[in-house]
Design a protein around this motif. Structure first.
Motif, mmCIF file in Angstrom:
data_model
loop_
_atom_site.group_PDB
_atom_site.id
_atom_site.type_symbol
_atom_site.label_atom_id
_atom_site.label_comp_id
_atom_site.label_asym_id
_atom_site.label_seq_id
_atom_site.Cartn_x
_atom_site.Cartn_y
_atom_site.Cartn_z
ATOM 1 N N ASN A 192 -35.863 -43.794 -31.633
ATOM 2 C CA ASN A 192 -34.813 -43.329 -30.703
ATOM 3 C C ASN A 192 -35.241 -43.395 -29.234
ATOM 4 O OD1 ASN A 192 -36.444 -41.132 -30.656
ATOM 5 N ND2 ASN A 192 -35.010 -39.690 -31.551
ATOM 6 N N LYS A 193 -36.555 -43.342 -28.958
ATOM 7 C CA LYS A 193 -37.005 -43.442 -27.566
ATOM 8 C C LYS A 193 -36.882 -44.859 -27.017
ATOM 9 C CE LYS A 193 -39.756 -39.448 -27.092
ATOM 10 N NZ LYS A 193 -40.994 -38.784 -26.854
ATOM 11 N N GLU A 194 -36.680 -45.830 -27.909
ATOM 12 C CA GLU A 194 -36.585 -47.228 -27.483
ATOM 13 C C GLU A 194 -35.121 -47.636 -27.271
ATOM 14 O OE1 GLU A 194 -39.631 -48.103 -27.125
ATOM 15 O OE2 GLU A 194 -39.435 -50.192 -26.562
ATOM 16 N N ILE A 195 -34.223 -46.842 -27.825
ATOM 17 C CA ILE A 195 -32.811 -47.245 -27.846
ATOM 18 C C ILE A 195 -32.155 -47.367 -26.451
ATOM 19 C CG2 ILE A 195 -30.514 -46.471 -28.655
ATOM 20 C CD1 ILE A 195 -31.830 -46.084 -31.384
ATOM 21 N N PRO A 196 -32.410 -46.454 -25.490
ATOM 22 C CA PRO A 196 -31.798 -46.633 -24.165
ATOM 23 C C PRO A 196 -32.173 -47.976 -23.515
ATOM 24 C CG PRO A 196 -32.877 -44.491 -24.327
ATOM 25 C CD PRO A 196 -33.205 -45.229 -25.582
ATOM 26 N N TYR A 197 -33.356 -48.491 -23.844
ATOM 27 C CA TYR A 197 -33.787 -49.785 -23.284
ATOM 28 C C TYR A 197 -33.040 -50.924 -23.971
ATOM 29 C CZ TYR A 197 -37.499 -46.840 -21.490
ATOM 30 O OH TYR A 197 -38.177 -45.845 -20.856
ATOM 31 N N LEU A 198 -32.837 -50.775 -25.286
ATOM 32 C CA LEU A 198 -32.119 -51.822 -26.033
ATOM 33 C C LEU A 198 -30.650 -51.881 -25.629
ATOM 34 C CD1 LEU A 198 -33.701 -51.051 -29.507
ATOM 35 C CD2 LEU A 198 -33.949 -53.202 -28.271
ATOM 36 N N LEU A 199 -30.111 -50.727 -25.241
ATOM 37 C CA LEU A 199 -28.695 -50.679 -24.845
ATOM 38 C C LEU A 199 -28.502 -51.032 -23.370
ATOM 39 C CD1 LEU A 199 -27.570 -47.405 -26.680
ATOM 40 C CD2 LEU A 199 -27.212 -49.763 -27.412
ATOM 41 N N GLY A 200 -29.594 -51.274 -22.653
ATOM 42 C CA GLY A 200 -29.497 -51.639 -21.236
ATOM 43 C C GLY A 200 -29.203 -50.442 -20.339
ATOM 44 N N GLU A 201 -29.529 -49.238 -20.823
ATOM 45 C CA GLU A 201 -29.315 -48.040 -19.992
ATOM 46 C C GLU A 201 -30.499 -47.789 -19.065
ATOM 47 O OE1 GLU A 201 -26.604 -45.852 -23.415
ATOM 48 O OE2 GLU A 201 -28.597 -45.079 -22.981
ATOM 49 N N CYS A 202 -31.660 -48.283 -19.418
ATOM 50 C CA CYS A 202 -32.778 -48.228 -18.485
ATOM 51 C C CYS A 202 -33.680 -49.442 -18.680
ATOM 52 C CB CYS A 202 -33.553 -46.925 -18.580
ATOM 53 S SG CYS A 202 -33.856 -46.317 -20.213
ATOM 54 N N SER A 203 -34.580 -49.608 -17.706
ATOM 55 C CA SER A 203 -35.398 -50.807 -17.675
ATOM 56 C C SER A 203 -36.866 -50.448 -17.883
ATOM 57 C CB SER A 203 -35.187 -51.487 -16.314
ATOM 58 O OG SER A 203 -36.243 -52.332 -16.039
ATOM 59 N N TYR A 204 -37.610 -51.339 -18.554
ATOM 60 C CA TYR A 204 -39.022 -51.065 -18.807
ATOM 61 C C TYR A 204 -39.832 -51.060 -17.519
ATOM 62 C CZ TYR A 204 -38.366 -51.709 -23.836
ATOM 63 O OH TYR A 204 -37.976 -51.570 -25.136
ATOM 64 N N ARG A 205 -39.426 -51.902 -16.565
ATOM 65 C CA ARG A 205 -40.196 -51.978 -15.323
ATOM 66 C C ARG A 205 -39.368 -51.460 -14.169
ATOM 67 N NH1 ARG A 205 -43.863 -57.439 -15.165
ATOM 68 N NH2 ARG A 205 -44.474 -57.366 -17.334
ATOM 69 N N GLU A 206 -39.975 -50.601 -13.393
ATOM 70 C CA GLU A 206 -39.283 -50.014 -12.251
ATOM 71 C C GLU A 206 -38.762 -51.112 -11.336
ATOM 72 O OE1 GLU A 206 -40.685 -46.780 -9.275
ATOM 73 O OE2 GLU A 206 -41.586 -46.360 -11.248
ATOM 74 N N GLY A 207 -37.521 -50.971 -10.909
ATOM 75 C CA GLY A 207 -36.958 -51.930 -9.964
ATOM 76 C C GLY A 207 -36.356 -53.153 -10.632
ATOM 77 N N LYS A 208 -36.573 -53.291 -11.952
ATOM 78 C CA LYS A 208 -36.008 -54.447 -12.665
ATOM 79 C C LYS A 208 -34.665 -54.063 -13.269
ATOM 80 C CE LYS A 208 -38.007 -58.364 -14.662
ATOM 81 N NZ LYS A 208 -38.463 -58.946 -15.912
ATOM 82 N N LYS A 209 -33.720 -55.017 -13.234
ATOM 83 C CA LYS A 209 -32.391 -54.733 -13.780
ATOM 84 C C LYS A 209 -32.457 -54.568 -15.299
ATOM 85 C CE LYS A 209 -27.851 -56.408 -13.038
ATOM 86 N NZ LYS A 209 -27.152 -57.523 -13.539
ATOM 87 N N PRO A 210 -31.857 -53.506 -15.861
ATOM 88 C CA PRO A 210 -31.876 -53.362 -17.327
ATOM 89 C C PRO A 210 -31.086 -54.477 -18.014
ATOM 90 C CG PRO A 210 -31.016 -51.379 -16.255
ATOM 91 C CD PRO A 210 -31.115 -52.424 -15.206
ATOM 92 N N VAL A 211 -31.515 -54.837 -19.190
ATOM 93 C CA VAL A 211 -30.822 -55.872 -19.967
ATOM 94 C C VAL A 211 -30.365 -55.258 -21.291
ATOM 95 C CG1 VAL A 211 -31.046 -58.153 -21.049
ATOM 96 C CG2 VAL A 211 -32.370 -57.614 -18.990
ATOM 97 N N ALA A 212 -29.075 -55.407 -21.604
ATOM 98 C CA ALA A 212 -28.569 -54.881 -22.878
ATOM 99 C C ALA A 212 -28.756 -55.926 -23.966
ATOM 100 C CB ALA A 212 -27.102 -54.519 -22.752
ATOM 101 N N THR A 213 -29.502 -55.569 -25.006
ATOM 102 C CA THR A 213 -29.704 -56.476 -26.134
ATOM 103 C C THR A 213 -28.729 -56.141 -27.242
ATOM 104 O OG1 THR A 213 -32.038 -56.397 -25.567
ATOM 105 C CG2 THR A 213 -31.477 -57.432 -27.642
ATOM 106 N N LEU A 214 -28.367 -54.847 -27.334
ATOM 107 C CA LEU A 214 -27.480 -54.394 -28.407
ATOM 108 C C LEU A 214 -26.350 -53.569 -27.819
ATOM 109 C CD1 LEU A 214 -30.263 -53.258 -30.877
ATOM 110 C CD2 LEU A 214 -28.623 -55.065 -31.337
ATOM 111 N N ILE A 215 -25.308 -53.388 -28.593
ATOM 112 C CA ILE A 215 -24.218 -52.533 -28.151
ATOM 113 C C ILE A 215 -24.314 -51.183 -28.887
ATOM 114 C CG2 ILE A 215 -22.545 -54.308 -27.477
ATOM 115 C CD1 ILE A 215 -21.376 -53.860 -30.387
ATOM 116 N N HIS A 216 -23.647 -50.162 -28.336
ATOM 117 C CA HIS A 216 -23.630 -48.854 -28.986
ATOM 118 C C HIS A 216 -23.148 -49.015 -30.431
ATOM 119 C CE1 HIS A 216 -24.613 -45.789 -26.071
ATOM 120 N NE2 HIS A 216 -24.146 -46.611 -25.156
ATOM 121 N N GLY A 217 -23.803 -48.341 -31.365
ATOM 122 C CA GLY A 217 -23.409 -48.476 -32.766
ATOM 123 C C GLY A 217 -24.110 -49.626 -33.448
#
Ligand SMILES: [Zn+2]
Ligand SMILES: [Zn+2]
Length: 238
Positions: A89-114
């Protein structure tokens, strides 16, 4: 893509893009589980392999973490096989593109909610197995990194908890919290796998035998780095 049977139930599928990139196909009773998906260019090869293996359909995808080299082929595979994807569950916001692994980098959504489920867990936080693979929470390389242990084959699929060279454990590439990684690596001593597999490197046999050397060497480097960064000669504890 090179395919190798690494144990009775597990195959590794590997490609090279400067470094080796590996995913694993695990044979279950009623089909197969895919562990990580590698780069987008691997999608066709992975699906072809599962087809050729003839061990049943793709049942689910489990992710060690959501870095781009582990989820690159995810969209394309799901397009052909809309199976459930599991991650911590701690990885999910990154997969949904809600936050980015690297500061200043645009988040990328790999999956959609659900489109992604978290691992079920006990009250004490122990994660439940998906098929024959038991996840263990091993943060540090990423906030929700997990490794998977195949109890029957005694194989640990360690993702990016380590890299490896010439059969030796090495630290993972690009890691924001090495102190946490070293703490997470204790799982190897707890489970004592016969064989450990990493995404970017080759097999390590009986990794528990070299764990304490690895930890003390990397802790020393970490202390030196901390000392030179803050200018003091006070060693920081691990
Ligand atoms: Zn990674
Ligand atoms: Zn990686």
């Amino acid at each position: 893509m090179k395919t190798t049977q690494i144990s009775e139930h597990i195959w590794s599928l590997r490609t090279w893009m400067i470094i080796p990139i590996t995913v694993w196909v695990v044979v279950e009773e009623d089909g197969v589980t895919l562990v990580d998906t590698g780069m987008s260019t691997m999608a066709k090869g992975i699906l072809k392999f599962i087809n050729r293996l003839n061990a049943g359909p793709l049942k689910q995808i489990v992710l060690t973490h959501g870095h781009p080299d582990h989820v690159g082929a995810l969209k394309s595979i799901l397009h052909h096989h809309p199976v459930t994807v599991f991650a911590h569950n701690k990885e999910i916001p990154y997969l949904l593109g809600e936050c980015s692994y690297r500061e200043g980098k645009k988040p990328v959504a790999t999956l959609i909610h659900g489109g992604v489920k978290t691992f079920a867990h006990d009250n004490d936080g122990e994660l439940h197995a998906i098929g024959s693979l038991k996840p263990y929470f091993t943060p540090g390389h990423s906030p929700g990194h997990v490794i998977f242990y195949h109890e029957q084959d005694k194989v640990m699929l360690a993702g990016d908890l380590f890299s490896s060279k010439h059969g030796k454990l090495r630290k993972p590439l690009f890691t924001p919290n090495m102190k946490e990684v070293l703490n997470s690596s204790l799982v190897v001593g707890k489970l004592r796998p016969k064989q450990l597999e990493v995404c970017h490197g080759h097999s390590v046999f009986n990794p528990a035998d070299q764990l304490s050397d690895y930890i003390s060497e990397e802790s020393k480097k970490l202390r030196t780095a901390v000392v030179s960064a803050d200018g003091s000669d006070k060693p920081s504890s691990l």
